[in-house]
Design a protein around this motif. Structure first.
Motif, PDB file in Angstrom:
ATOM      1  N   LEU A 143      42.650  -0.940  55.323  1.00 24.37           N
ATOM      2  CA  LEU A 143      42.600  -0.733  53.875  1.00 24.37           C
ATOM      3  C   LEU A 143      41.195  -0.258  53.492  1.00 24.37           C
ATOM      4  N   GLY A 144      40.208  -0.855  54.111  1.00 21.85           N
ATOM      5  CA  GLY A 144      38.827  -0.434  53.858  1.00 21.85           C
ATOM      6  C   GLY A 144      38.600   1.012  54.281  1.00 21.85           C
ATOM      7  N   GLU A 145      39.106   1.372  55.447  1.00 21.36           N
ATOM      8  CA  GLU A 145      38.920   2.739  55.950  1.00 21.36           C
ATOM      9  C   GLU A 145      39.684   3.755  55.090  1.00 21.36           C
ATOM     10  N   TYR A 146      40.891   3.374  54.685  1.00 15.99           N
ATOM     11  CA  TYR A 146      41.686   4.264  53.826  1.00 15.99           C
ATOM     12  C   TYR A 146      40.943   4.484  52.505  1.00 15.99           C
ATOM     13  N   ASP A 147      40.438   3.401  51.948  1.00 20.41           N
ATOM     14  CA  ASP A 147      39.693   3.459  50.689  1.00 20.41           C
ATOM     15  C   ASP A 147      38.418   4.299  50.865  1.00 20.41           C
ATOM     16  N   ARG A 148      37.753   4.122  52.002  1.00 24.12           N
ATOM     17  CA  ARG A 148      36.545   4.914  52.283  1.00 24.12           C
ATOM     18  C   ARG A 148      36.867   6.412  52.247  1.00 24.12           C
ATOM     19  N   ASN A 149      37.991   6.778  52.854  1.00 25.31           N
ATOM     20  CA  ASN A 149      38.373   8.191  52.879  1.00 25.31           C
ATOM     21  C   ASN A 149      38.754   8.709  51.493  1.00 25.31           C
ATOM     22  N   LEU A 150      39.344   7.830  50.658  1.00 28.60           N
ATOM     23  CA  LEU A 150      39.601   8.236  49.272  1.00 28.60           C
ATOM     24  C   LEU A 150      38.278   8.546  48.573  1.00 28.60           C
ATOM     25  N   GLY A 151      37.263   7.769  48.884  1.00 23.00           N
ATOM     26  CA  GLY A 151      35.940   8.001  48.303  1.00 23.00           C
ATOM     27  C   GLY A 151      35.359   9.337  48.748  1.00 23.00           C
ATOM     28  N   VAL A 152      35.574   9.670  50.015  1.00 23.97           N
ATOM     29  CA  VAL A 152      35.089  10.953  50.549  1.00 23.97           C
ATOM     30  C   VAL A 152      35.778  12.110  49.803  1.00 23.97           C
ATOM     31  N   LEU A 153      37.075  11.967  49.614  1.00 26.16           N
ATOM     32  CA  LEU A 153      37.845  13.006  48.917  1.00 26.16           C
ATOM     33  C   LEU A 153      37.427  13.111  47.453  1.00 26.16           C
ATOM     34  N   GLU A 154      37.212  11.949  46.824  1.00 22.49           N
ATOM     35  CA  GLU A 154      36.781  11.938  45.411  1.00 22.49           C
ATOM     36  C   GLU A 154      35.472  12.739  45.256  1.00 22.49           C
ATOM     37  N   ALA A 155      34.540  12.513  46.168  1.00 23.74           N
ATOM     38  CA  ALA A 155      33.254  13.219  46.088  1.00 23.74           C
ATOM     39  C   ALA A 155      33.462  14.721  46.307  1.00 23.74           C
ATOM     40  N   ARG A 156      34.328  15.085  47.240  1.00 19.24           N
ATOM     41  CA  ARG A 156      34.566  16.503  47.520  1.00 19.24           C
ATOM     42  C   ARG A 156      35.189  17.217  46.314  1.00 19.24           C
ATOM     43  N   LEU A 157      35.998  16.487  45.546  1.00 15.42           N
ATOM     44  CA  LEU A 157      36.717  17.108  44.426  1.00 15.42           C
ATOM     45  C   LEU A 157      35.854  17.219  43.163  1.00 15.42           C
ATOM     46  N   GLU A 158      34.631  16.728  43.238  1.00  8.94           N
ATOM     47  CA  GLU A 158      33.704  16.884  42.113  1.00  8.94           C
ATOM     48  C   GLU A 158      33.494  18.389  41.865  1.00  8.94           C
ATOM     49  N   GLY A 159      33.882  18.856  40.702  1.00  6.59           N
ATOM     50  CA  GLY A 159      33.694  20.277  40.374  1.00  6.59           C
ATOM     51  C   GLY A 159      34.692  21.211  41.028  1.00  6.59           C
ATOM     52  N   PRO A 206      39.602   8.939  39.953  1.00  7.01           N
ATOM     53  CA  PRO A 206      40.279   9.791  38.955  1.00  7.01           C
ATOM     54  C   PRO A 206      40.471  11.235  39.424  1.00  7.01           C
ATOM     55  N   LYS A 207      39.533  11.747  40.187  1.00  7.62           N
ATOM     56  CA  LYS A 207      39.672  13.153  40.625  1.00  7.62           C
ATOM     57  C   LYS A 207      40.774  13.267  41.674  1.00  7.62           C
ATOM     58  N   VAL A 208      40.842  12.298  42.573  1.00  2.00           N
ATOM     59  CA  VAL A 208      41.929  12.297  43.558  1.00  2.00           C
ATOM     60  C   VAL A 208      43.269  12.156  42.841  1.00  2.00           C
ATOM     61  N   SER A 209      43.292  11.309  41.824  1.00  2.00           N
ATOM     62  CA  SER A 209      44.512  11.075  41.058  1.00  2.00           C
ATOM     63  C   SER A 209      45.006  12.365  40.395  1.00  2.00           C
ATOM     64  N   ASP A 210      44.086  13.098  39.755  1.00  2.00           N
ATOM     65  CA  ASP A 210      44.464  14.358  39.086  1.00  2.00           C
ATOM     66  C   ASP A 210      44.893  15.403  40.107  1.00  2.00           C
ATOM     67  N   TRP A 211      44.161  15.477  41.212  1.00  2.00           N
ATOM     68  CA  TRP A 211      44.478  16.447  42.296  1.00  2.00           C
ATOM     69  C   TRP A 211      45.871  16.141  42.859  1.00  2.00           C
ATOM     70  N   ARG A 212      46.139  14.864  43.073  1.00  2.00           N
ATOM     71  CA  ARG A 212      47.446  14.452  43.599  1.00  2.00           C
ATOM     72  C   ARG A 212      48.560  14.872  42.628  1.00  2.00           C
ATOM     73  N   ALA A 213      48.316  14.678  41.311  1.00  2.00           N
ATOM     74  CA  ALA A 213      49.325  15.032  40.309  1.00  2.00           C
ATOM     75  C   ALA A 213      49.552  16.546  40.277  1.00  2.00           C
ATOM     76  N   ARG A 214      48.463  17.319  40.402  1.00  2.00           N
ATOM     77  CA  ARG A 214      48.589  18.789  40.392  1.00  2.00           C
ATOM     78  C   ARG A 214      49.448  19.255  41.559  1.00  2.00           C
ATOM     79  N   ILE A 215      49.224  18.661  42.721  1.00  2.00           N
ATOM     80  CA  ILE A 215      49.964  19.100  43.913  1.00  2.00           C
ATOM     81  C   ILE A 215      51.413  18.617  43.837  1.00  2.00           C
ATOM     82  N   LYS A 216      51.593  17.386  43.397  1.00  2.00           N
ATOM     83  CA  LYS A 216      52.941  16.820  43.313  1.00  2.00           C
ATOM     84  C   LYS A 216      53.824  17.641  42.375  1.00  2.00           C
TER      85      LYS A 216
END
Ligand SMILES: N[C@@H](CCC(=O)N[C@@H](CS)C(=O)NCC(=O)O)C(=O)O
Length: 244
Positions: A139-155, A188-198
């Motif tokens: 769970l920690g590792e999965y969450d860590r990767n969500l953080g990596v994705l969140e940072a990448r989706l900035e801008g 929030p950025k991962v959430s919006d990105w996920r919604a756009r793709i879905k």
């Protein structure tokens, strides 16, 4: 015509999404992973790691010769299909774009995917009394990767800027955050990105394929040995011509 060896899981969705997005003609071959289809000798010739997705392209086109082309590993499949169609990936002449594509594909198959897979195992399948350590760790590792994705989706709306196979690789594992026991509330950025793709029709069609087989995200308990007690012996042919 392309044969897609498929089961309705996040890794299966990756290839299905790309085939639906490109409109390539394909035939879906459903893999019953709980029953050991992945160890059938014919399938191992296509996918020696005994995992789906895998494809066989019966009309690979110029430069490939006459024989069908087999591809295993989701990242390799999506690159193959992107090269075949010239879509959803920076081309070879865009060196920086191509480098970024490779980084995020390798990140997905080496980090987000396996950590999500292990999290799913400990949340959904591990024996109750052996669950706690693995669940916390992944769970920690999965969450860590969500953080990596969140940072990448900035801008950026998508991982590379434009929608690409990098998004098709990462989306399925973010799509199932809730059934994995994780939350996107802090991302929030991962959430919006996920919604756009879905919301993309091709993605909807792909994740709906054989939905009835998804079985609430759980495999039947009596299939646990085939899926969860594997070793090199799993590849040994059985006397009846199947695999152990
Ligand atoms: N790295 C592989 C992972 C594929 C994978 O783990 N597939 C799973 C289903 S999600 C599978 O076929 N499991 C069968 C088994 O473990 O026996 C990829 O990205 O294609």
């Amino acid at each position: 015509m392309i044969d897609l060896y498929y089961a309705p899981t996040p890794n299966g969705w990756k290839a299905a999404i790309m085939l639906e997005e490109t409109g390539l003609e394909y035939r879906l071959i459903l893999m019953r992973l709980g029953e050991g289809d992945q160890f059938a000798p014919g399938f191992l010739n296509i996918s020696p790691n005994a995992k789906m997705p895998a494809i066989v392209d019966h009309a690979p086109g110029e430069g490939w010769g006459a024989d069908p082309v087999t591809v295993f590993e989701s990242g390799a499949i999506l690159i193959y299909l992107a090269d075949k169609t010239g879509r959803f990936a920076p081309t070879e002449t865009d060196l920086r774009g191509r480098k970024a594509l490779m980084e995020w594909l390798f990140w997905q198959v080496g980090n987000q995917g396996p950590m999500g897979g292990q999290l799913s195992h400990f949340r959904n399948y591990a024996p109750e009394n052996e669950r706690a350590y693995g669940f916390k760790r992944y769970l920690g590792e999965y969450d860590r990767n969500l953080g990596v994705l969140e940072a990448r989706l900035e801008g950026r709306d998508y991982i590379l800027g434009d929608y690409s196979i990098a998004d098709m690789m990462a989306f399925p594992w973010a799509f199932i955050a809730k059934p994995l026991g994780a939350s996107l509330n802090d991302f929030p950025k991962v959430s919006d990105w996920r919604a756009r793709i879905k919301a993309r029709p091709a993605v909807q069609r792909a994740i709906d394929l054989y939905k009835s087989e998804q079985n609430g995200g759980r495999h039947r308990v009596d299939n646990n040995d085939i899926l969860f007690s594997q070793s090199s012996a799993s590849f040994k042919p059985k006397p009846d011509g199947g695999s152990a």
